[in-house]
Design a protein around this motif. Structure first.
Motif, PDB file in Angstrom:
ATOM      1  N   VAL A   5      -2.192 -43.384 -30.226  1.00  0.00           N
ATOM      2  CA  VAL A   5      -1.180 -42.330 -30.120  1.00  0.00           C
ATOM      3  C   VAL A   5      -1.891 -40.977 -30.141  1.00  0.00           C
ATOM      4  O   VAL A   5      -2.584 -40.642 -31.117  1.00  0.00           O
ATOM      5  CB  VAL A   5      -0.171 -42.422 -31.284  1.00  0.00           C
ATOM      6  N   HIS A   6      -1.750 -40.205 -29.074  1.00  0.00           N
ATOM      7  CA  HIS A   6      -2.401 -38.900 -28.960  1.00  0.00           C
ATOM      8  C   HIS A   6      -1.472 -37.831 -29.522  1.00  0.00           C
ATOM      9  O   HIS A   6      -0.350 -37.653 -29.046  1.00  0.00           O
ATOM     10  CB  HIS A   6      -2.724 -38.600 -27.494  1.00  0.00           C
ATOM     11  N   VAL A   7      -1.953 -37.137 -30.550  1.00  0.00           N
ATOM     12  CA  VAL A   7      -1.141 -36.148 -31.258  1.00  0.00           C
ATOM     13  C   VAL A   7      -1.856 -34.802 -31.248  1.00  0.00           C
ATOM     14  O   VAL A   7      -3.063 -34.725 -31.488  1.00  0.00           O
ATOM     15  CB  VAL A   7      -0.892 -36.588 -32.719  1.00  0.00           C
ATOM     16  N   GLY A  44       1.178 -37.056 -19.236  1.00  0.00           N
ATOM     17  CA  GLY A  44       0.611 -36.045 -18.363  1.00  0.00           C
ATOM     18  C   GLY A  44       0.519 -34.663 -18.974  1.00  0.00           C
ATOM     19  O   GLY A  44       0.129 -33.711 -18.289  1.00  0.00           O
ATOM     20  N   GLU A  45       0.816 -34.530 -20.257  1.00  0.00           N
ATOM     21  CA  GLU A  45       0.839 -33.223 -20.903  1.00  0.00           C
ATOM     22  C   GLU A  45      -0.519 -32.906 -21.520  1.00  0.00           C
ATOM     23  O   GLU A  45      -1.153 -33.756 -22.142  1.00  0.00           O
ATOM     24  CB  GLU A  45       1.923 -33.216 -21.978  1.00  0.00           C
ATOM     25  N   ALA A  46      -0.971 -31.666 -21.375  1.00  0.00           N
ATOM     26  CA  ALA A  46      -2.204 -31.222 -22.006  1.00  0.00           C
ATOM     27  C   ALA A  46      -1.949 -30.971 -23.485  1.00  0.00           C
ATOM     28  O   ALA A  46      -0.840 -30.612 -23.888  1.00  0.00           O
ATOM     29  CB  ALA A  46      -2.718 -29.953 -21.336  1.00  0.00           C
ATOM     30  N   ALA A  47      -2.991 -31.154 -24.300  1.00  0.00           N
ATOM     31  CA  ALA A  47      -2.832 -31.013 -25.750  1.00  0.00           C
ATOM     32  C   ALA A  47      -2.352 -29.620 -26.129  1.00  0.00           C
ATOM     33  O   ALA A  47      -1.475 -29.461 -26.992  1.00  0.00           O
ATOM     34  CB  ALA A  47      -4.146 -31.336 -26.444  1.00  0.00           C
ATOM     35  N   GLU A  48      -2.918 -28.594 -25.527  1.00  0.00           N
ATOM     36  CA  GLU A  48      -2.526 -27.218 -25.858  1.00  0.00           C
ATOM     37  C   GLU A  48      -1.055 -26.977 -25.539  1.00  0.00           C
ATOM     38  O   GLU A  48      -0.304 -26.398 -26.336  1.00  0.00           O
ATOM     39  CB  GLU A  48      -3.407 -26.233 -25.096  1.00  0.00           C
ATOM     40  N   SER A  49      -0.603 -27.460 -24.370  1.00  0.00           N
ATOM     41  CA  SER A  49       0.801 -27.301 -23.990  1.00  0.00           C
ATOM     42  C   SER A  49       1.715 -28.074 -24.925  1.00  0.00           C
ATOM     43  O   SER A  49       2.795 -27.603 -25.304  1.00  0.00           O
ATOM     44  CB  SER A  49       1.011 -27.770 -22.547  1.00  0.00           C
ATOM     45  N   ALA A  50       1.270 -29.274 -25.299  1.00  0.00           N
ATOM     46  CA  ALA A  50       2.072 -30.093 -26.206  1.00  0.00           C
ATOM     47  C   ALA A  50       2.235 -29.409 -27.556  1.00  0.00           C
ATOM     48  O   ALA A  50       3.326 -29.421 -28.151  1.00  0.00           O
ATOM     49  CB  ALA A  50       1.428 -31.463 -26.393  1.00  0.00           C
ATOM     50  N   LEU A  51       1.169 -28.807 -28.044  1.00  0.00           N
ATOM     51  CA  LEU A  51       1.243 -28.146 -29.348  1.00  0.00           C
ATOM     52  C   LEU A  51       2.185 -26.942 -29.293  1.00  0.00           C
ATOM     53  O   LEU A  51       2.999 -26.743 -30.211  1.00  0.00           O
ATOM     54  CB  LEU A  51      -0.145 -27.713 -29.802  1.00  0.00           C
ATOM     55  N   ILE A  52       2.093 -26.150 -28.247  1.00  0.00           N
ATOM     56  CA  ILE A  52       3.002 -25.007 -28.105  1.00  0.00           C
ATOM     57  C   ILE A  52       4.452 -25.483 -28.112  1.00  0.00           C
ATOM     58  O   ILE A  52       5.320 -24.921 -28.799  1.00  0.00           O
ATOM     59  CB  ILE A  52       2.685 -24.223 -26.815  1.00  0.00           C
TER      60      ILE A  52
END
Length: 325
Positions: A5-7, A44-52
């Motif tokens: 799981v990528h968090v 397909g989401e980048a980590a930085e975008s996901a965090l925002i």
């Protein structure tokens, strides 16, 4: 194969130097523990975008300045998690628990007082560590060494490793209490890099208790891994010098809190050692679960490169060590 799981998670700083933590719901995985806010990446989401996105949903804030901090894979009995952790130093809005979760602003130095999931332990350390680590240059005089550390502290250095391989035991005994006081008054922390002929037991029972931790040479790291003696450590932070993937694994085995990895670039102090370069540094850091400082040929201009490659920051001698007066 266990699904990973990528968090994405954020170590969020306010203008008062505090960090935001949130409490997990009791019925969630690792429920009831504190955490750094964030959540799962969508397809397909980048980590930085996901965090925002997650910070907007969970806390009602929009992160405007982010930088990578650390990436950790942790295997629980029931699942594996890849934590992609970012430092957030600017945001708009007022942070609050939009989903009813308790949130709290705390001093970095008190993070260890809160119970986090096991995977968060290296994040707590990374959140407390600065980006720059000063290693002292060789000095014959205790007084001159103290003077130069004082000057470096005035430059904003917040972590000092006292490394004096040629000092006698009485010089160490004279310098450490005064240097610890200097660092404490400047809001900095002091690590002791013991010379090979000074027994580790001596430092643990005496001088190390005055400082914030102990730094192991690669030789001492190997001995510690073989004996297992410092796994249950009582010396504050424990750091180590690493040069290979094997030594990084030993550091994790021993329970080291953070490491230096060298040489990344060519260095005048060890010209015979071939530098690994940034690509190899990044590859080694990616497989390491503890914070890593880039060492070897570093100066302030290399700090962004280290951070972008997954490093905690840079360690150096000459970059911040004043020249002979």
């Amino acid at each position: 194969m266990t699904k990973v799981v990528h968090v994405a998670a954020g170590v969020i700083h306010n203008t008062r130097g505090q960090i935001l933590i949130a409490k997990r719901a009791d019925d969630a995985h690792q429920g009831g523990l504190w955490e750094f806010p964030g959540g799962k990446l969508e397809a397909g989401e980048a980590a930085e975008s996901a965090l925002i996105r997650e910070l907007q949903e969970e806390l009602g804030i929009t992160a405007t300045h982010l930088s990578p901090l650390i990436q950790i894979r942790h295997d629980y009995p029931d699942k594996s998690v890849l934590l992609d952790v970012w430092t957030v130093t600017a945001f708009t809005g007022e942070a609050h628990g939009r989903e009813g979760q308790p949130v709290k602003w705390v001093s970095p130095s008190t993070l260890s007082d809160y119970q986090f999931p096991a995977a968060n332990t290296p994040i707590v350390t990374a959140a407390q560590l600065p980006r720059r680590l000063l290693i002292t240059d060789a000095e014959v005089s205790v007084e001159l060494c103290l003077q130069k550390v004082t000057e470096a502290l005035h430059l904003g250095i917040q972590l000092v490793q006292l490394r004096q391989k040629d000092w006698r035991v009485e010089q160490w005994a004279a310098a450490v209490p005064r240097m610890a006081k200097l660092c404490r008054e400047a809001g900095a922390r002091l690590m002791l890099n013991s010379p090979p002929d000074l027994a580790l037991e001596t430092l643990e029972s005496g001088l190390a208790s005055l400082a914030d931790g102990l730094h192991l040479t690669s030789r001492q790291l190997g001995a510690a891994a073989a004996s297992g003696r410092v796994t249950d450590k009582h010396v504050g932070w424990l750091s180590a010098a690493c040069h290979t993937d094997g030594e990084l694994r030993l550091a994790e085995q021993v329970g080291v809190d953070f490491v230096t990895l060298s040489p990344v670039l060519a260095t005048g102090t060890h010209p015979e050692q071939a530098p690994m370069g940034w690509e190899q540094f990044e590859a080694l850091v990616k497989n390491t679960k503890i914070p890593v400082y880039a060492l070897g040929g570093m100066n302030d201009g290399d700090l962004p490169e280290s951070v972008s490659r997954g490093g905690q920051g840079i360690a150096a001698i000459s970059a911040w060590w004043p020249s002979q007066n």
